[in-house]
Scaffold this motif. Sequence first.
Motif, PDB file in Angstrom:
ATOM      1  N   ARG A  29      75.710  -5.973 -26.037  1.00  0.00           N
ATOM      2  CA  ARG A  29      76.741  -6.812 -26.457  1.00  0.00           C
ATOM      3  C   ARG A  29      76.162  -7.801 -25.716  1.00  0.00           C
ATOM      4  O   ARG A  29      76.895  -9.289 -25.639  1.00  0.00           O
ATOM      5  CB  ARG A  29      78.004  -6.842 -26.305  1.00  0.00           C
ATOM      6  CG  ARG A  29      78.279  -5.706 -26.804  1.00  0.00           C
ATOM      7  CD  ARG A  29      79.871  -5.291 -26.903  1.00  0.00           C
ATOM      8  NE  ARG A  29      80.553  -5.240 -25.369  1.00  0.00           N
ATOM      9  CZ  ARG A  29      80.207  -4.117 -25.090  1.00  0.00           C
ATOM     10  NH1 ARG A  29      79.489  -2.726 -25.630  1.00  0.00           N
ATOM     11  NH2 ARG A  29      80.293  -4.049 -23.260  1.00  0.00           N
ATOM     12  N   ARG A  31      72.976 -11.334 -23.381  1.00  0.00           N
ATOM     13  CA  ARG A  31      71.580 -11.332 -23.752  1.00  0.00           C
ATOM     14  C   ARG A  31      70.559 -11.603 -22.236  1.00  0.00           C
ATOM     15  O   ARG A  31      69.399 -11.779 -22.660  1.00  0.00           O
ATOM     16  CB  ARG A  31      71.425 -12.981 -24.125  1.00  0.00           C
ATOM     17  CG  ARG A  31      72.361 -13.131 -25.438  1.00  0.00           C
ATOM     18  CD  ARG A  31      72.278 -14.647 -25.845  1.00  0.00           C
ATOM     19  NE  ARG A  31      73.189 -14.621 -26.975  1.00  0.00           N
ATOM     20  CZ  ARG A  31      71.547 -14.681 -28.180  1.00  0.00           C
ATOM     21  NH1 ARG A  31      70.934 -14.892 -28.657  1.00  0.00           N
ATOM     22  NH2 ARG A  31      72.700 -15.169 -29.253  1.00  0.00           N
ATOM     23  N   PHE A  59      65.455 -10.995 -25.306  1.00  0.00           N
ATOM     24  CA  PHE A  59      66.200 -11.858 -25.171  1.00  0.00           C
ATOM     25  C   PHE A  59      65.795 -12.560 -23.989  1.00  0.00           C
ATOM     26  O   PHE A  59      65.980 -14.132 -23.999  1.00  0.00           O
ATOM     27  CB  PHE A  59      67.794 -11.553 -25.513  1.00  0.00           C
ATOM     28  CG  PHE A  59      68.719 -10.805 -26.115  1.00  0.00           C
ATOM     29  CD1 PHE A  59      68.300 -12.194 -27.464  1.00  0.00           C
ATOM     30  CD2 PHE A  59      68.888  -9.665 -26.308  1.00  0.00           C
ATOM     31  CE1 PHE A  59      68.984 -11.732 -28.928  1.00  0.00           C
ATOM     32  CE2 PHE A  59      69.593  -9.266 -28.267  1.00  0.00           C
ATOM     33  CZ  PHE A  59      69.637 -10.535 -28.753  1.00  0.00           C
ATOM     34  N   THR A 301      76.288 -10.958 -28.149  1.00  0.00           N
ATOM     35  CA  THR A 301      75.224 -11.098 -28.818  1.00  0.00           C
ATOM     36  C   THR A 301      75.724 -11.070 -30.245  1.00  0.00           C
ATOM     37  O   THR A 301      75.131 -11.511 -31.527  1.00  0.00           O
ATOM     38  CB  THR A 301      74.356  -9.898 -29.061  1.00  0.00           C
ATOM     39  OG1 THR A 301      74.325  -8.828 -28.845  1.00  0.00           O
ATOM     40  CG2 THR A 301      73.368 -10.298 -27.917  1.00  0.00           C
TER      41      THR A 301
END
Length: 390
Positions: A29, A31, A59, A301
């Motif tokens: 969840r 980055r 990411f 995210t």
Amino acid sequence: MTQLTPQEQAQATASRQRHLTLGIPAPVRDRRLPLTPEAAAIISEYGIEVRIQQGAGVFVNYPDNRYAAAGARLTDRTETLDCDIVVSVEAPSAEDAAHLRRGATLLTLEPQVDNAAALKALLERRICAISMRQIRDSEARHPFSDILGEIAGRAAVTMAATRLAEVDADTTVGKGILIGGIAGIVPCEAVIIGSGIAARAAASTALGLGATVRLFDDDTYGLRAAMDAAGGRLICSAMQPHVLQNAIAMADVIILTPTAMPYIISAASMSAAKRGVLVYDITDYDMCPLATMDTVDLADTERPHTRPHDTICFRNLSAVVPRTTAMALSNALISLLPDLVDTRGVNSIASLRNGIQRAVYTCMGHVTNADLAHSMSRQYIDIALLGRLS
């Protein structure tokens, strides 16, 4: 004879460390990632096997082949969790905690868990869980927290400058203006709460772009140091309610950073703020100091980063520049490794210096962080006491 002695010691150390494994699971969840390929190569030179989950660098724009070329082993999530040391920016879930190797060391950003089931799994598996943000060095500084604060301070101003220049009639984002103004046009005003590393980084960046910057803190020594660092260009004040409210009313950007004592900006103070004022929260408090304001977690995210509201409080600014954050966290992690990788074992309380001990939140089946214990209705035991009993 004297020339051979250091060689023999180095070889013996490498032999003892070679069996150690370090796992980097992909964030679910978030980055951010705590390891770059360059750092993976350096850690491998310690004789530590680095395992990283395939696709973890998406990411931060690091493809799998960069990690493979650095000597890291690309694998699945289960294998990255089954390591002596596991490093993750996220709080462990119950499922991930159940896959951790018994007695392993887990490094996370915050002393948090997803839920009671996750904490139960950590305790049952006797995981030594350490909050990177709470680690202190020999001079009582917080290397992980400070570097994230510096990144967040600079990112907040950079993001604010971009959003002020934008114009979006549908979401009331932006005004089509430069943060620094030009000849004949006054610059934007930035109000920054705090005078620590994050605040100074934000102030320096805002001043560099030409903004007018007002710094508020009740720490007059901190204000003096910030003013000296900025060459006297800052407007500094104690957090007097009337003065602060007037500054908020004129502000185009508000940046909230940590102070010695937690604070709350009242709804009455914010009621006078300009429409569309940009607010960035880079404190480490559980809740935004503007408790009545909608917040957006930029590291998440799973949630959108913009909403059609006049005023939004943005959090986790280091996630806006995840590659810079990965490089900074990697530097701090490499500096930490010699303290973690001790000949007595990575889960030996006695081998951990005090600055790391105080960041441990679970160990040997006990909760060693008072706030976590309280939130989860668990018994708390002081890590120093636990060390003496072990």
